[in-house]
Design a protein around this motif. Structure first.
Motif, PDB file in Angstrom:
ATOM      1  N   ASN A 107       0.853  -1.198   0.000  1.00 28.86           N
ATOM      2  CA  ASN A 107       0.000   0.000   0.000  1.00 28.86           C
ATOM      3  C   ASN A 107       0.880   1.237   0.000  1.00 28.86           C
ATOM      4  O   ASN A 107       1.983   1.212   0.539  1.00 28.86           O
ATOM      5  N   HIS A 109       0.879   5.216   1.282  1.00 30.32           N
ATOM      6  CA  HIS A 109       0.183   6.089   2.230  1.00 30.32           C
ATOM      7  C   HIS A 109       0.890   7.448   2.245  1.00 30.32           C
ATOM      8  O   HIS A 109       2.118   7.499   2.283  1.00 30.32           O
ATOM      9  N   PRO A 117      -1.252   7.812  10.464  1.00 36.98           N
ATOM     10  CA  PRO A 117      -2.086   6.847   9.754  1.00 36.98           C
ATOM     11  C   PRO A 117      -3.477   7.458   9.545  1.00 36.98           C
ATOM     12  O   PRO A 117      -3.809   8.454  10.192  1.00 36.98           O
ATOM     13  N   THR A 121      -3.957  13.372   6.214  1.00 41.92           N
ATOM     14  CA  THR A 121      -2.567  13.330   6.692  1.00 41.92           C
ATOM     15  C   THR A 121      -1.874  14.688   6.558  1.00 41.92           C
ATOM     16  O   THR A 121      -1.119  15.082   7.443  1.00 41.92           O
ATOM     17  N   CYS A 135       5.886  10.133   2.159  1.00 37.99           N
ATOM     18  CA  CYS A 135       5.013   9.017   1.801  1.00 37.99           C
ATOM     19  C   CYS A 135       5.732   7.717   2.120  1.00 37.99           C
ATOM     20  O   CYS A 135       6.961   7.683   2.249  1.00 37.99           O
ATOM     21  N   ASP A 145      -2.920   0.941   7.820  1.00 44.01           N
ATOM     22  CA  ASP A 145      -1.704   1.736   7.654  1.00 44.01           C
ATOM     23  C   ASP A 145      -0.568   1.277   8.563  1.00 44.01           C
ATOM     24  O   ASP A 145       0.224   2.091   9.043  1.00 44.01           O
ATOM     25  N   GLU A 174       5.271  10.315  -4.324  1.00 45.23           N
ATOM     26  CA  GLU A 174       4.620   8.992  -4.364  1.00 45.23           C
ATOM     27  C   GLU A 174       4.854   8.326  -5.716  1.00 45.23           C
ATOM     28  O   GLU A 174       5.109   7.119  -5.804  1.00 45.23           O
TER      29      GLU A 174
END
Ligand code: GAR
Length: 210
Positions: A107, A109, A117, A121, A135, A145, A174
């Motif tokens: 994943n 995030h 989490p 954010t 990230c 998370d 990201e």
């Protein structure tokens, strides 16, 4: 090459970054399927235009999370998927589904986990007076998370940042980080021991500039 399914709920910009990375025949994964829980996800059209097979499993058509997850899992099985990438997939997955994909589901995030989490954010990082955020790509565990961290990228917070301007800067990071992290997993360059990442091969030199 490992067969990867990307699960999305929205615009799919991280999905697009993964699709683009996987165009290189030397990349250790191919994107075999994009699955969305929402038929109106913008990312679905982007995936189709890129020639990727797509499918919708609408969560509203199932009586509970277990039934929805079973339908997703069945679809992943039919497609012979090896690795699942969550990319802006906004459904909480059941512990059974998560354990079925243990160390095979990752994943992204938008924070430096274990900080922040959950949702909002960027707002929370600004509110906390952080001067850096970033990230994280991690293996998925049942707790939201959490899970062994594969890679992180740090991003500075400007004094005049709003959650939106910060989100844009983090999103660009990201798009760099996710293809690199998937390459580590699909290329079997890393594994998990005692819930931490172990690197068990030297990274190929040409991955340092991905
Ligand atoms: C990304 O910023 C991703 O990190 C975040 O949603 C966005 C999806 O954008 N994920 C989460 O917040 C997961 N809880 P995208 O659809 O353009 O990749």
């Amino acid at each position: 090459r490992k067969r990867v399914a990307i699960l999305i709920s929205g615009r799919g910009s991280n999905m697009t970054a993964l699709i683009e990375a996987a165009r290189d025949p030397a990349y250790p994964a191919e994107i075999a399927l994009v699955l969305s829980n929402r038929a109106d996800a913008v990312g679905l059209e982007r995936a189709r235009r890129a020639g990727i097979r797509t499918t919708v499993v609408d969560h509203r058509a199932y009586p509970n999370r277990a039934a929805f997850d079973a339908a997703v899992n069945a679809r992943l099985g039919v497609e012979g998927i090896d690795i699942v990438c969550l990319a802006g997939f906004m459904r909480i997955l059941t512990a059974d589904f998560v354990s079925a994909w243990h160390d095979r589901m990752i994943n992204i995030h938008p924070s430096l986990l274990p900080l922040f989490p959950g949702l909002h954010t960027h707002e929370r990082a600004i509110e906390a007076g952080m001067r850096l955020t970033g990230c994280t790509v991690h293996f998925v565990r049942a707790e939201m998370d959490s899970g062994p961290i594969i890679g992180q990228a740090a991003v500075p917070i400007a004094f005049d940042d709003t959650p939106d301007t910060l989100a844009r800067r983090v999103l660009a990071a990201e798009h760099q980080l996710y293809p690199l992290a998937l390459a580590l997993v699909a290329g079997e360059l890393v594994h998990v021991r005692d819930e931490r990442l172990v690197v068990h091969s030297a990274l190929p030199l040409d991955m340092s500039d991905m």
